[in-house]
Scaffold this motif. Sequence first.
Motif, PDB file in Angstrom:
ATOM      1  N   ASP A   1       1.642   7.208   0.354  1.00  0.00           N
ATOM      2  CA  ASP A   1       1.260   8.541  -0.132  1.00  0.00           C
ATOM      3  C   ASP A   1       0.006   8.527  -0.992  1.00  0.00           C
ATOM      4  OD1 ASP A   1       3.526   9.720   1.046  1.00  0.00           O
ATOM      5  OD2 ASP A   1       4.764   9.110  -0.666  1.00  0.00           O
ATOM      6  N   ALA A   2      -0.558   7.323  -1.199  1.00  0.00           N
ATOM      7  CA  ALA A   2      -1.732   7.221  -2.073  1.00  0.00           C
ATOM      8  C   ALA A   2      -2.966   7.741  -1.364  1.00  0.00           C
ATOM      9  CB  ALA A   2      -1.930   5.769  -2.477  1.00  0.00           C
TER      10      ALA A   2
ATOM     11  N   VAL B   1       0.863  -1.177   0.000  1.00  0.00           N
ATOM     12  CA  VAL B   1       0.000   0.000   0.000  1.00  0.00           C
ATOM     13  C   VAL B   1       0.899   1.226   0.000  1.00  0.00           C
ATOM     14  CG1 VAL B   1      -1.769   1.304   1.213  1.00  0.00           C
ATOM     15  CG2 VAL B   1      -1.813  -1.208   1.253  1.00  0.00           C
ATOM     16  N   ASP B   2       0.786   2.047  -1.036  1.00  0.00           N
ATOM     17  CA  ASP B   2       1.583   3.259  -1.148  1.00  0.00           C
ATOM     18  C   ASP B   2       1.182   4.204  -0.018  1.00  0.00           C
ATOM     19  OD1 ASP B   2       2.830   5.640  -1.792  1.00  0.00           O
ATOM     20  OD2 ASP B   2       2.489   5.403  -3.946  1.00  0.00           O
TER      21      ASP B   2
END
Length: 252
Positions: free
Chosen positions: A251-252, A248-249
């Motif tokens: 910064d997403a 899971v990014d």
Amino acid sequence: MGTSDPTTITLLGENLAEDLMGEVSFGELAFRLITRRRPEPGQLKVFEAVLVALADHGFTPTAIASRLTLHSAPESVQGAMAAGLLGGGSRFLGVTEDTATFLAAVLAESAEPADERGWDELARTAVRRRREAGELVPGLGHPVHEQQDPRTPVLIRLARESGTYGSHLALFEAIGRVAPGALGRRLPLNGAGVCGAALADLGLPAEILRGCALLARAAGLLGHIAEEMRQPIAGEVYRAVDRNAEYVDPDA
């Protein structure tokens, strides 16, 4: 507690080589080291039954931690053992101490009931207070044994047969009887909890009981480590988690 000189080793006031080796079981020695007293035959039977009950429970987090640590550092058996023992907390193994502490606190505030009805009322009050405080009742429930922990009735029977059944086990059994009505669902008395109650009835202080659970689990962890050396599985566990984890990014 123990000392040595060039020719002898003295432990608990006795000659280790001549008086203890081959004469006492490891369980008896452990009991004496903890309590500084010789156990009666019934006390020793229950104490050793507790050690057997807590030695292993399959592929638990403590066992996984030991196996993965050995996989990472195969030269460090001590590290693998320590990794598993460090996982003895409020969800695994620590319940033994937590249950004994809870039962002792309830008993310290009340006179010992005269009959089963009195024990049930005391248990009902104790469970209600825990709920009102937003706390769980230690010793209730098990992730695998949802109906009955097979260790519980055996330990209770052994305690009765050996003459060591006391107020902690009486209160613990009462909690098991009243819990469904008080909590609105059925939760079995778990093995770690009954071990805590049984050890407390032997007169062992509650604050040392997590150590007793760790003593027992050390044997199980050593077995897992030996099995890991013969039939490695930790690498597969590592790869299964690593390959199936979802990134899971942040910064997403």
